[in-house]
Design a protein around this motif. Structure first.
Motif, mmCIF file in Angstrom:
data_model
loop_
_atom_site.group_PDB
_atom_site.id
_atom_site.type_symbol
_atom_site.label_atom_id
_atom_site.label_comp_id
_atom_site.label_asym_id
_atom_site.label_seq_id
_atom_site.Cartn_x
_atom_site.Cartn_y
_atom_site.Cartn_z
ATOM 1 N N TYR A 49 0.750 -1.008 0.348
ATOM 2 C CA TYR A 49 0.460 0.204 0.031
ATOM 3 C C TYR A 49 0.720 0.917 -0.003
ATOM 4 O O TYR A 49 1.714 1.305 0.712
ATOM 5 C CB TYR A 49 -0.662 -0.297 1.261
ATOM 6 N N LYS A 50 0.356 2.242 -0.762
ATOM 7 C CA LYS A 50 1.389 3.380 -1.158
ATOM 8 C C LYS A 50 1.388 4.308 -0.029
ATOM 9 O O LYS A 50 2.068 5.190 0.574
ATOM 10 C CB LYS A 50 1.003 3.745 -2.442
ATOM 11 N N SER A 51 0.290 4.890 0.592
ATOM 12 C CA SER A 51 0.243 5.948 1.196
ATOM 13 C C SER A 51 1.128 6.297 2.766
ATOM 14 O O SER A 51 0.938 4.954 3.639
ATOM 15 C CB SER A 51 -1.097 6.331 2.006
ATOM 16 N N SER A 52 1.403 7.732 2.767
ATOM 17 C CA SER A 52 2.324 7.714 3.655
ATOM 18 C C SER A 52 1.756 8.025 5.611
ATOM 19 O O SER A 52 0.864 8.310 4.809
ATOM 20 C CB SER A 52 3.454 8.240 3.600
ATOM 21 N N PRO A 53 2.511 7.585 5.750
ATOM 22 C CA PRO A 53 1.654 8.440 7.680
ATOM 23 C C PRO A 53 1.661 9.636 7.661
ATOM 24 O O PRO A 53 0.231 10.296 8.156
ATOM 25 C CB PRO A 53 2.770 7.888 8.473
ATOM 26 N N GLU A 54 2.068 10.501 6.928
ATOM 27 C CA GLU A 54 1.764 12.093 6.530
ATOM 28 C C GLU A 54 1.434 12.095 6.348
ATOM 29 O O GLU A 54 0.601 13.150 6.307
ATOM 30 C CB GLU A 54 3.271 12.604 5.938
ATOM 31 N N TYR A 55 0.636 11.485 5.251
ATOM 32 C CA TYR A 55 -0.072 11.846 3.977
ATOM 33 C C TYR A 55 -1.805 11.873 4.779
ATOM 34 O O TYR A 55 -2.813 12.052 4.296
ATOM 35 C CB TYR A 55 -0.090 10.889 2.589
ATOM 36 N N PHE A 56 -1.167 9.829 5.655
ATOM 37 C CA PHE A 56 -2.559 10.169 6.552
ATOM 38 C C PHE A 56 -3.291 10.980 6.578
ATOM 39 O O PHE A 56 -4.290 10.952 7.232
ATOM 40 C CB PHE A 56 -1.953 8.460 7.274
ATOM 41 N N ALA A 57 -1.919 11.537 7.701
ATOM 42 C CA ALA A 57 -2.385 12.755 8.367
ATOM 43 C C ALA A 57 -3.307 14.026 8.323
ATOM 44 O O ALA A 57 -3.607 14.782 8.688
ATOM 45 C CB ALA A 57 -1.035 13.097 9.816
ATOM 46 N N GLU A 58 -2.371 13.954 6.998
ATOM 47 C CA GLU A 58 -3.546 14.994 5.930
ATOM 48 C C GLU A 58 -4.912 14.843 5.811
ATOM 49 O O GLU A 58 -5.608 15.717 6.074
ATOM 50 C CB GLU A 58 -2.555 15.860 4.798
ATOM 51 N N SER A 59 -4.963 13.502 5.514
ATOM 52 C CA SER A 59 -6.154 13.494 5.161
ATOM 53 C C SER A 59 -7.016 13.100 6.151
ATOM 54 O O SER A 59 -8.183 13.247 6.477
ATOM 55 C CB SER A 59 -6.352 11.571 4.349
ATOM 56 N N ALA A 60 -6.814 13.049 6.844
ATOM 57 C CA ALA A 60 -7.400 13.116 8.915
ATOM 58 C C ALA A 60 -8.158 14.205 8.911
ATOM 59 O O ALA A 60 -9.121 14.688 9.286
ATOM 60 C CB ALA A 60 -6.766 12.287 10.047
ATOM 61 N N LEU A 61 -6.925 15.366 8.214
ATOM 62 C CA LEU A 61 -7.568 16.636 8.843
ATOM 63 C C LEU A 61 -8.761 16.785 7.932
ATOM 64 O O LEU A 61 -9.929 17.657 8.117
ATOM 65 C CB LEU A 61 -6.130 17.789 8.465
ATOM 66 N N ARG A 62 -8.602 16.681 6.525
ATOM 67 C CA ARG A 62 -9.652 16.878 5.367
ATOM 68 C C ARG A 62 -11.329 16.090 6.519
ATOM 69 O O ARG A 62 -12.246 16.913 5.993
ATOM 70 C CB ARG A 62 -9.595 16.899 4.319
ATOM 71 N N LEU A 63 -10.990 15.039 6.449
ATOM 72 C CA LEU A 63 -11.630 14.329 6.795
ATOM 73 C C LEU A 63 -12.783 14.938 8.036
ATOM 74 O O LEU A 63 -13.779 14.157 8.692
ATOM 75 C CB LEU A 63 -11.797 12.656 7.301
ATOM 76 N N ARG A 64 -11.908 15.424 9.036
ATOM 77 C CA ARG A 64 -12.564 15.816 9.771
ATOM 78 C C ARG A 64 -13.702 17.008 9.587
ATOM 79 O O ARG A 64 -14.526 17.776 9.993
ATOM 80 C CB ARG A 64 -11.251 16.504 11.296
ATOM 81 N N GLU A 65 -12.868 17.774 8.339
ATOM 82 C CA GLU A 65 -13.640 19.186 8.222
ATOM 83 C C GLU A 65 -14.971 18.672 7.633
ATOM 84 O O GLU A 65 -15.835 19.478 7.368
ATOM 85 C CB GLU A 65 -12.641 19.462 7.205
ATOM 86 N N GLN A 66 -14.916 17.369 7.382
ATOM 87 C CA GLN A 66 -16.315 16.870 7.051
ATOM 88 C C GLN A 66 -17.454 16.059 7.542
ATOM 89 O O GLN A 66 -17.999 15.432 7.794
ATOM 90 C CB GLN A 66 -16.085 15.382 5.199
#
Length: 623
Positions: A249-266
């Motif tokens: 799987y490709k997604s890095s931990p850093e990318y996951f952290a950024e995505s968590a913030l965007r999901l919080r916005e939803q």
């Protein structure tokens, strides 16, 4: 975060974000557990290993821990001979998670889909007892709630809720997994699905698995969520792909952290990870979300929600009546003419033209019959239709294509305007001319009939909406040459229930069989095309009777063929076929002529005979 005096999970999420754990199987695999064993059984055989995975996620910042019971249901455990250990595995799994997680973390019992990505072959109601058995074991072991996860089909998840909700007042986290953004495999938009889940009694609704952070984010952005709903998201670490010779799987931990913030916005309040995620991914999310409060969900405007219902999609107009429409008004003849085994198409196309001129309503092309390689019936059907105006009816065998190939093949047929198909199981590859070839059989003929008709609703095999509806007329095969006709009829009824529009029978060789088929099938409500195939020699008769599955000759037919040879044998075969047709046209409007050895002249003569006799019958009826 202080949860030492833990609130109910639902109450806690009203004012807090909560980080869940990541993939259990990924960590166990990395620890050396091979693929092909029951990860859930490790709760009994290697509890320390499971404990250490939980502990790693807890230390990374997870404060919601899932038990190692995703596949601890009777159906899944039976694959390893462990079906008698359902209760024990689930109870021990809760104990292990509790010991690893300390008091300031929630422990929820994981219950996975029993279908587990497979095509539905059972009535879902049969899963009720399994969901109840697993849920009771987890509840008695003292979980803080249950997480029902990775359900591709909304209907299965609703069944699980219907079983489990009466058992407990504890929180139910209910998560769907989608193969594409915005729609479940069984055709519901996420807007519809989330509404159904909340009404059914889900406390927290969300998505997990299959998709990575970006696609799960898009799913939430395009869906309307019921007012007051608590949302969860446990994405995969991107899509699984081949990298440096290994799947990863490709997604890095850093990318996951950024995505968590965007999901919080939803408006998502419970965030964790699924396949491919590690303690590093969880740690990155926990650090990114630390100290942040949840955000209220704001639904998108109506014009940004999912695509319109498939009922509004356009449908192509059919240029000619289908064989099902024709058979309602008079005798309709389908002729089977096998594609060539080599690259020369001239003789085949000449035969097709002669059959068409003689009055065949459709020419049906087998799909590598008897598992012998022949030219693609799709290609030949396209030539027949576009260059000669001949209606093809192509067979589709379950044997040769996986589900990806089957849908692709059907989409190609649709694009070519070839809408009449016959779904068959297909003879096993090991009996054909390439015995080393693999038989696929992803689905049964019942499943494939149902899935072809799903394309007619504008829904792909995966549940994704299509921009057009197909308009396939789907046939099914019926073998009356069996010892127990009642069982064969029940099988046929299942095909009709799956959506078959017409039936084509294996060839019959005596008048009594024709009458038997009529009596046995007259209740099914769709046209039946009775199969007639002329014999060409005694050797041909004995081969069909003794070696070809689904064909049985009468003793009289075999004896008559033994008395003649050469051209006289063919003429005797034609005579016998005409005798059978005299009976058949009094019972059936649908006639299915099977051309032996591509001797199309024999089928031409039989077509002309059927037309002549049908005309005489009509004239007699009027008189």
């Amino acid at each position: 975060m202080d949860l030492t005096t833990k609130k109910d999970l639902r109450e806690y999420l009203q004012d807090h974000l909560l980080v869940g754990d990541g993939a259990m199987a990924t960590q166990l695999y990395r620890s050396g557990v091979p693929v092909g064993v029951s990860f859930e059984e490790l709760c009994l055989t290697n509890p320390r290993l499971v404990h250490d995975v939980h502990k790693a996620y807890y230390e990374a910042g997870a404060r919601l821990m899932e038990t190692n019971t995703f596949g601890a249901n009777r159906d899944a455990l039976a694959r390893y001979g462990l079906e008698h250990k359902v209760t024990r595995i689930n109870r021990v799994a809760v104990t292990i998670a509790r010991e690893a997680a300390q008091d300031d973390a929630y422990v929820v019992g994981s219950i996975g889909s029993i279908l587990a990505g497979r095509v539905r072959k059972k009535v879902l109601d049969e899963y009720r007892d399994q969901f109840e058995e697993q849920a009771i074991a987890l509840l008695h072991a003292g979980v803080d709630g249950l997480i029902l996860e990775t359900f591709l089909d909304l209907e299965e998840l609703l069944l699980a809720i219907d079983v489990i909700r009466p058992l407990t007042g504890l929180p139910l986290i209910c998560q769907l997994a989608t193969l594409d953004v915005g729609r479940t495999r069984d055709g519901y938009t996420l807007t519809e699905a989330f509404s159904h889940l909340q009404k059914a009694g889900a406390d927290i609704i969300g998505l997990n698995c299959r998709l990575g952070p970006a696609e799960i984010l898009r799913s939430f952005e395009s869906a309307r969520v019921p007012d007051g709903a608590l949302l969860s998201a446990f994405p995969n670490a991107g899509r699984l792909g081949l990298s440096d010779g290994e799947y990863a799987y490709k997604s890095s931990p850093e990318y996951f952290a950024e995505s968590a913030l965007r999901l919080r916005e939803q408006g998502v309040r419970l965030l964790g990870g699924c396949c491919g995620t590690t303690p590093d991914h969880v740690r990155a999310m926990a650090e990114a979300l630390k100290g942040l409060a949840p955000q209220a969900r704001v639904n998108p405007p109506d014009e940004l929600t999912e695509r319109p219902s498939v009922s509004s999609f356009s449908v192509r107009d059919r240029q000619k009546p289908s064989i099902v429409e024709r058979v309602k008004t008079g005798t309709t003849i389908i002729v089977e003419f096998d594609p060539p085994k080599d690259l020369d198409t001239e003789g085949f196309l000449t035969g097709c033209c002669e059959l068409h001129k003689a009055g065949a309503d459709a020419i049906t092309l087998a799909d590598n019959s008897l598992a012998n390689v022949r030219m693609s019936n799709m290609a030949l059907g396209a030539i027949m239709k576009s260059q000669y105006g001949i209606d093809p009816l192509v067979h589709i065998a379950c044997r040769d294509r996986n589900l990806i190939g089957q849908q692709s093949h059907l989409m190609g047929l649709h694009a070519l305007g070839i809408d009449q198909v016959l779904v068959v199981t297909g003879d096993p590859s090991r009996f054909g001319d390439l015995p080393g070839a693999s038989s696929v059989f992803d689905v049964t003929s019942f499943d494939l009939i149902r899935m072809v008709k799903q394309l007619n609703e504008g829904i792909s095999f995966s549940g994704r909406p299509l921009k057009q509806k197909a308009q396939f007329i789907v046939g099914a095969a019926f073998n009356p040459n069996v010892r127990h006709i009642e069982a064969a009829i029940k099988r046929l009824e299942k095909k009709v229930e799956a959506g078959a529009d017409f039936i084509m029978t294996q060839p019959v060789y005596d008048a009594e069989s024709i009458r038997l088929v009529h009596e046995a099938t007259k209740h099914i409500g769709i046209p039946v095309f009775i199969g007639i195939m002329p014999l060409t020699s005694s050797r041909n008769a004995e081969f069909l009777h003794n070696e070809v599955p689904g064909i049985k000759l009468s003793d009289e037919a075999r004896e008559r063929m033994k008395r003649v040879q050469g051209e006289a044998a063919r003429q005797e075969g034609l005579k016998m076929a005409k005798e059978l047709l005299d009976v058949a046209i009094t019972y059936f409007n649908g006639i299915y002529l099977i051309t032996p050895f591509n001797y199309y002249a024999m089928s031409v003569e039989l077509i002309q005979y059927v037309r002549q006799q049908s005309h005489l019958l009509k004239a007699a009826a009027k008189a």
